[in-house]
Design a protein around this motif. Sequence first.
Motif, mmCIF file in Angstrom:
data_model
loop_
_atom_site.group_PDB
_atom_site.id
_atom_site.type_symbol
_atom_site.label_atom_id
_atom_site.label_comp_id
_atom_site.label_asym_id
_atom_site.label_seq_id
_atom_site.Cartn_x
_atom_site.Cartn_y
_atom_site.Cartn_z
ATOM 1 N N ASN A 5 66.182 71.818 -6.027
ATOM 2 C CA ASN A 5 67.597 72.081 -6.240
ATOM 3 C C ASN A 5 68.113 73.299 -5.470
ATOM 4 O O ASN A 5 69.315 73.439 -5.260
ATOM 5 C CB ASN A 5 67.881 72.271 -7.732
ATOM 6 C CG ASN A 5 67.786 70.963 -8.499
ATOM 7 O OD1 ASN A 5 68.043 69.900 -7.943
ATOM 8 N ND2 ASN A 5 67.394 71.029 -9.757
ATOM 9 N N CYS B 229 69.825 77.804 -7.885
ATOM 10 C CA CYS B 229 69.825 76.699 -8.837
ATOM 11 C C CYS B 229 70.862 76.888 -9.946
ATOM 12 O O CYS B 229 70.829 76.172 -10.966
ATOM 13 C CB CYS B 229 68.437 76.517 -9.450
ATOM 14 S SG CYS B 229 67.221 75.846 -8.289
ATOM 15 N N ILE C 61 74.893 74.162 -7.683
ATOM 16 C CA ILE C 61 74.391 72.789 -7.580
ATOM 17 C C ILE C 61 75.556 71.802 -7.605
ATOM 18 O O ILE C 61 75.585 70.828 -6.840
ATOM 19 C CB ILE C 61 73.394 72.486 -8.711
ATOM 20 C CG1 ILE C 61 72.113 73.306 -8.504
ATOM 21 C CG2 ILE C 61 73.068 70.992 -8.769
ATOM 22 C CD1 ILE C 61 71.092 73.127 -9.601
#
Length: 355
Positions: free
Chosen positions: A4, A283, A288
């Motif tokens: 991620n 992250c 994201i």
Amino acid sequence: MQLNQITFTRFIAALTVVFFHYGATAFPASLSWLHESVTAGPIAVNYFYVLSGFIMAIAYYQIQPEKPLNKRRYWIARFARIYPVYLLALLLMAAASSKELLENPLNFPLHLAMLQAWIPGYPMSLNNPGWSLSVEAFFYLSFPFLLALIYKTGVKYLAVICVVIWLITQFVLITSINSDAYTGKSLLHDFVYYHPLMHFNAFIAGLLCGVLFKRNAATLKPTNTFLLIASLVLIIVLLETRPMLESLLGIKLAYTNGLIAPAFLLFIWLLAATKGCVQKALCHPLLILLGEASFSLYILQKPVFGLYNKLIEPRVGLSDIADFYSTLTVLIIVSILSYKLFESPLRTIINKKLS
């Protein structure tokens, strides 16, 4: 395997495309020492191709394959991933380009079939950013066969093919753009900059890198933050010094077709292996989300800027720079809404219905 921490880089890359098209004079593109990096949109598309190959390998390559890749299910998943928003942007631009459609009846069918990048003269018609999805569709089509080749012969054979294609691509590109026959917006220009085969090396390189990363993930040491920053600085230096390098060499250079793909691969590898505070920061759910919405941001930029300039700009009377940032804000909001309310739900429905 979840990576991620890479997701947000897609948003940054997509943002440089928007700056390239609409914000070349806006901050931070207005800074002379960052201009080439902030407006590196066409080169950022090459980053997308490298990253796409890498992520495909992470998602689908099996170190000890139990069964072959289900091609039908894979292609449906890829179709569901890109086509709904691509089609939405295309329809919006087609509605605004009725005269162009009447003058060339082949235009819309080529875009509808995602074949426009294959035929010079068509890649930059209608929704310009869509040409790169025409290229990406070819990569998605070829991926299962490339993966089967890796399973059968290992990575060495495909690596040799990749190097050969890379060398041929750079030779054709550099000789073409420095020839007397080359002019901007010509058929030759469309071929060397937009044809899928001229970008194939970047996708294959990313795929090979992803396979090697997945094979060695268990033994990789966490990336030193200094090395990660250094790899990013290397990319920025390559971008910012290109005009000077062209002047020294006396030729035009293009980074759009994989010339600096090795630098992208180094950065992606180091970022994928990073741990600790850097990984945790990248992250963050908001970052994201922006990364996930980057596809909508990329493909919807032309319709959104067109609608803003037609409907809102005449009524607010802002400066050009303020108009750009206002439209960019609207585009980011629209992209998030598109991802949440249109892109993701349709992807789920298509995968369930067709798979």
